[in-house]
Design an enzyme around this catalytic site. Structure first.
Site, PDB file in Angstrom:
ATOM      1  N   LYS A  11      54.229  76.833  37.541  1.00  0.00           N
ATOM      2  CA  LYS A  11      54.182  76.039  36.304  1.00  0.00           C
ATOM      3  C   LYS A  11      52.761  76.033  35.762  1.00  0.00           C
ATOM      4  CE  LYS A  11      53.704  71.636  34.479  1.00  0.00           C
ATOM      5  NZ  LYS A  11      52.979  72.185  33.383  1.00  0.00           N
ATOM      6  N   GLY A  27      45.590  68.494  41.290  1.00  0.00           N
ATOM      7  CA  GLY A  27      45.454  67.718  40.057  1.00  0.00           C
ATOM      8  C   GLY A  27      45.247  66.257  40.375  1.00  0.00           C
ATOM      9  N   SER A  28      45.790  65.407  39.512  1.00  0.00           N
ATOM     10  CA  SER A  28      45.516  63.966  39.629  1.00  0.00           C
ATOM     11  C   SER A  28      46.379  63.334  40.722  1.00  0.00           C
ATOM     12  CB  SER A  28      45.807  63.280  38.298  1.00  0.00           C
ATOM     13  OG  SER A  28      47.186  63.392  38.009  1.00  0.00           O
ATOM     14  N   GLY A  51      50.356  63.990  41.518  1.00  0.00           N
ATOM     15  CA  GLY A  51      50.641  64.412  42.894  1.00  0.00           C
ATOM     16  C   GLY A  51      51.601  63.445  43.576  1.00  0.00           C
ATOM     17  N   GLU A  91      46.681  68.554  46.472  1.00  0.00           N
ATOM     18  CA  GLU A  91      45.265  68.239  46.617  1.00  0.00           C
ATOM     19  C   GLU A  91      44.906  67.397  45.410  1.00  0.00           C
ATOM     20  OE1 GLU A  91      42.173  71.270  46.090  1.00  0.00           O
ATOM     21  OE2 GLU A  91      41.247  69.343  45.659  1.00  0.00           O
ATOM     22  N   CYS A 120      36.597  69.560  42.701  1.00  0.00           N
ATOM     23  CA  CYS A 120      37.166  68.566  43.630  1.00  0.00           C
ATOM     24  C   CYS A 120      36.179  68.202  44.720  1.00  0.00           C
ATOM     25  CB  CYS A 120      38.468  69.083  44.224  1.00  0.00           C
ATOM     26  SG  CYS A 120      38.495  70.837  44.458  1.00  0.00           S
ATOM     27  N   GLU A 139      37.752  57.767  41.759  1.00  0.00           N
ATOM     28  CA  GLU A 139      37.225  59.084  41.376  1.00  0.00           C
ATOM     29  C   GLU A 139      36.936  59.099  39.869  1.00  0.00           C
ATOM     30  OE1 GLU A 139      38.457  63.732  41.999  1.00  0.00           O
ATOM     31  OE2 GLU A 139      39.867  62.514  40.886  1.00  0.00           O
TER      32      GLU A 139
HETATM   33  P1  NAP Z   1      47.237  66.374  36.103  1.00  0.00           P
HETATM   34  O1  NAP Z   1      47.392  65.484  34.956  1.00  0.00           O
HETATM   35  O2  NAP Z   1      47.596  65.843  37.434  1.00  0.00           O
HETATM   36  O3  NAP Z   1      48.073  67.714  35.810  1.00  0.00           O
HETATM   37  C1  NAP Z   1      48.244  68.723  36.775  1.00  0.00           C
HETATM   38  C2  NAP Z   1      49.622  69.345  36.614  1.00  0.00           C
HETATM   39  O4  NAP Z   1      50.618  68.384  36.944  1.00  0.00           O
HETATM   40  C3  NAP Z   1      49.904  69.788  35.203  1.00  0.00           C
HETATM   41  O5  NAP Z   1      50.666  70.976  35.244  1.00  0.00           O
HETATM   42  C4  NAP Z   1      50.749  68.665  34.659  1.00  0.00           C
HETATM   43  O6  NAP Z   1      51.641  69.063  33.656  1.00  0.00           O
HETATM   44  C5  NAP Z   1      51.526  68.244  35.870  1.00  0.00           C
HETATM   45  N1  NAP Z   1      51.975  66.862  35.803  1.00  0.00           N
HETATM   46  C6  NAP Z   1      51.359  65.816  35.205  1.00  0.00           C
HETATM   47  N2  NAP Z   1      52.088  64.691  35.392  1.00  0.00           N
HETATM   48  C7  NAP Z   1      53.175  65.048  36.105  1.00  0.00           C
HETATM   49  C8  NAP Z   1      54.299  64.338  36.596  1.00  0.00           C
HETATM   50  N3  NAP Z   1      54.463  63.032  36.394  1.00  0.00           N
HETATM   51  N4  NAP Z   1      55.223  65.022  37.283  1.00  0.00           N
HETATM   52  C9  NAP Z   1      55.072  66.341  37.495  1.00  0.00           C
HETATM   53  N5  NAP Z   1      54.047  67.064  37.051  1.00  0.00           N
HETATM   54  C10 NAP Z   1      53.098  66.419  36.358  1.00  0.00           C
HETATM   55  O7  NAP Z   1      45.758  66.868  36.276  1.00  0.00           O
HETATM   56  P2  NAP Z   1      44.725  67.499  35.232  1.00  0.00           P
HETATM   57  O8  NAP Z   1      45.311  67.582  33.878  1.00  0.00           O
HETATM   58  O9  NAP Z   1      44.269  68.730  35.823  1.00  0.00           O
HETATM   59  O10 NAP Z   1      43.530  66.498  35.227  1.00  0.00           O
HETATM   60  C11 NAP Z   1      43.702  65.122  35.053  1.00  0.00           C
HETATM   61  C12 NAP Z   1      42.940  64.395  36.150  1.00  0.00           C
HETATM   62  O11 NAP Z   1      43.278  64.948  37.444  1.00  0.00           O
HETATM   63  C13 NAP Z   1      41.451  64.539  36.100  1.00  0.00           C
HETATM   64  O12 NAP Z   1      40.847  63.640  35.223  1.00  0.00           O
HETATM   65  C14 NAP Z   1      41.072  64.291  37.533  1.00  0.00           C
HETATM   66  O13 NAP Z   1      40.973  62.924  37.785  1.00  0.00           O
HETATM   67  C15 NAP Z   1      42.203  64.838  38.323  1.00  0.00           C
HETATM   68  N6  NAP Z   1      41.910  66.174  38.900  1.00  0.00           N
HETATM   69  C16 NAP Z   1      41.454  66.235  40.158  1.00  0.00           C
HETATM   70  C17 NAP Z   1      41.206  67.454  40.729  1.00  0.00           C
HETATM   71  C18 NAP Z   1      40.710  67.547  42.125  1.00  0.00           C
HETATM   72  O14 NAP Z   1      40.577  68.641  42.610  1.00  0.00           O
HETATM   73  N7  NAP Z   1      40.446  66.464  42.803  1.00  0.00           N
HETATM   74  C19 NAP Z   1      41.408  68.636  40.044  1.00  0.00           C
HETATM   75  C20 NAP Z   1      41.878  68.556  38.753  1.00  0.00           C
HETATM   76  C21 NAP Z   1      42.135  67.306  38.202  1.00  0.00           C
HETATM   77  P3  NAP Z   1      51.186  69.124  32.106  1.00  0.00           P
HETATM   78  O15 NAP Z   1      50.519  70.427  32.010  1.00  0.00           O
HETATM   79  O16 NAP Z   1      52.413  69.037  31.341  1.00  0.00           O
HETATM   80  O17 NAP Z   1      50.279  67.947  31.913  1.00  0.00           O
END
Ligand code: NAP
Length: 542
Positions: free
Chosen positions: A184, A241-242, A246, A265, A305, A396
């Protein structure tokens, strides 16, 4: 390449029947062409059904064909050339040099996994030969190997558009295990995903594999991502991701009639512990330490991360000098474009909350960058009492922000370390004189993190055999694994034992003739492949 704006399902471009979405250039907030059409749940089922159909043939592929397939993906990614770097730069704001390095890491890890597949130890062959004369009961012939779990759903990360995306670490380790992948795409870099998706699809086609080995899908995480994880054909999930997303995926996976593992992660603060000895050098040494810290906080706009969000420094004069040097170093840093407007706005909200918490003061701040979404890197300071008592200081903040925490004693450090949640890393800056103070911290940190470093910085993760990029929750959903390095393959395998099967019915990996030349554990002893014939002859169990 002409971008199609379509998903790639089992080798075929498929226009989504749902809404559309565009990538955005975060430096300008302008949309990028084309619009990507989003799949409906019915269309998604085509991808998962194809992956299920591809599994039997892909999971039993001959090791050489399997390894060559992974290498072909790497070759095809390199063959895209500058277009990949240009598009990824437009979609993420990341500089070309960083993206070139990330591309090398992506192709390097695919080739590393090709080596793992050829070498074969991941198959974990164990043979307990029959003991027909054992008293009081004979022992049957029992053989074990690791088999792939089945089709894997992979979610791309926003912050690594190549190395944790379409053909990144999760995809590479799942494919190396023998699992088809339904990927995805992250909505922040759809064009980059499409370019790499075609590279993987071409490798599948050229190798003559079932096309369902790989699909790239576009759709909202909250609907299509959830439906993907709920689909009975999917047997495991890789995610970066978030925490919110997760955890949402973990809940969905656990609530299925057949629950499946989620390897997510999520978030990490990566504390750094500076000991007194590390500050007893010259003013230049303290400046150098401050600059290394600030470089680690601000690299890739802090969107790593492993970025160090916490630094513990001793109270007193030497610690004061370090804080002053950190203030100077961060003041010289311009902001860099963040990945998305949403991530920049989360960073703004997070720094606002941290900066207004009781007992938190500004140590120093850089300047906003010239583009949109490029806030000024910021470092705050506080005391250990505030840190242990206020959960806001443990949140974070994804981006270039960090908190310096002053401590008085080793007891303070132990208390703070015990209070932190699960992390990917912890780093110690010390000299030999600090070993007695550092020693009690190590066993505490082992319980909290996946990687402990001395006199280094946590950013910059080596992809190798010994690396652990994991850690207890909430750093990841499963502390027993790593998402970087060759051990990542274990996430997508499970053991099966074969009792008293005739040679003709055993898989190649377990046959006496050892046609795949695997190292094996025979009756508890490690037997290298080259010594196999001798070992079999010597034990006469076969
Ligand atoms: P994200 O919002 O968690 O998105 C990651 C993936 O998950 C995207 O493909 C997203 O789809 C999908 N997703 C979002 N909500 C979901 C749900 N309820 N059910 C299933 N899938 C879902 O992360 P991000 O956009 O990369 O970044 C947002 C925040 O994540 C950052 O501000 C940061 O805090 C955190 N982050 C942390 C790390 C780390 O390594 N620690 C890395 C990246 C991000 P869509 O594309 O449709 O949104």
């Amino acid at each position: 390449m002409t971008f199609t704006g379509q998903s790639l399902i089992a080798g075929q471009p498929v226009a989504g029947a749902g809404k559309t979405t565009n990538g955005f250039n975060p430096a300008t907030n302008e949309p990028l062409e084309p619009a990507y059409t989003l799949l409906t749940e019915d269309q998604l089922k085509t991808a998962t059904a194809a992956a299920k159909e591809a599994f039997p043939s892909f999971s039993s592929l001959d090791p050489e064909a399997h390894a060559s397939f992974l290498e072909a993906i790497a070759d095809n990614i390199e063959a895209i050339g500058d277009e990949l770097i240009t598009r990824a730069g437009q979609e993420t704001g990341l500089p070309a040099a960083r993206l070139q390095g990330e591309r090398a890491r992506t192709t390097g890890q695919l080739r590393l996994f090709a080596g793992v597949v050829r070498q074969g130890d991941f198959r974990g062959v164990r043979i307990d030969p029959a003991l027909p004369d054992r008293s009081p009961l004979p022992r049957a012939d029992i053989r074990q190997r690791q088999i792939p779990l089945g089709p894997v759903a992979v979610f791309g990360a926003s912050n690594f558009p190549l190395a944790f995306s379409t053909a990144g670490g999760d995809t590479a380790s799942a494919l190396a295990a023998g699992c088809p992948v339904v990927f995805k795409a992250h909505n922040a870099h759809p064009g980059t995903s499409e370019l790499v998706g075609h590279a993987v699809t071409k490798a599948v086609r050229d190798a003559g594999l079932h096309p369902g080995v790989f699909s790239l899908i576009y759709g909202p995480g909250a609907s299509i991502g959830q439906a993907l994880v709920a689909d009975p054909a999917i047997k495991a999930v890789g995610f970066t991701g978030s925490q919110a997303a997760g955890i949402a995926l973990m809940k969905t996976a656990a609530a299925r009639p057949e629950p499946i593992p989620v390897y997510a992660e999520m978030s990490s603060l990566n504390p750094v512990f500076v000991f007194q000895g590390a500050l007893e050098g010259s003013a230049e040494d303290i400046d150098a330490l401050a600059q290394q810290y600030v470089a680690s906080v601000t690299g890739s706009s802090g969107q790593l991360c492993t970025s160090p969000s916490l630094l513990f420094a001793p109270a007193g004069e030497a610690g004061d000098k370090l804080a002053t040097a950190v203030g100077r170093a961060i003041a010289a840093c311009p902001g860099q474009t963040m990945l998305t407007e949403g991530i920049a706005s989360s960073w703004n909200a997070g720094t606002e909350a941290l900066g207004s918490a009781d007992g938190v003061a500004l140590i120093g701040q850089g300047t906003p960058g010239p583009t949109r979404n490029a806030p000024a890197p910021t470092i705050f300071g506080t005391g250990v009492d505030q840190f242990v008592s206020n959960h806001v200081l443990h949140e974070e903040i994804f981006g270039a922000a960090s908190l310096v925490i002053r401590y008085n004693s080793t007891a303070d450090l132990l208390q703070a370390a015990a209070r932190i949640e699960g992390q990917l890393t912890a780093s110690l800056q010390l000299t030999e004189a600090d070993y007695p103070a550092a020693a009690p911290l190590i066993p505490v940190l082992e319980q909290k993190v996946g990687r402990i470093l001395v006199n280094g910085w946590p950013t910059g993760v080596e992809v190798g055999h010994a690396m652990v990029h994991g850690g207890p929750f909430p750093a990841t959903s499963d502390s027993r694994t790593t998402s970087v390095g060759t051990l990542a393959i274990k996430r997508f395998l499970r053991p099966v034992a074969y009792q008293n099967l005739p040679q003709e019915l055993l898989p190649e990996a377990l046959q006496d003739a050892n046609p795949w030349h695997l190292n094996r554990r025979i009756d508890g002893e490690v037997v290298p492949a080259a010594e196999k014939a001798e070992a079999v002859g010597a034990t006469k169990h076969y």
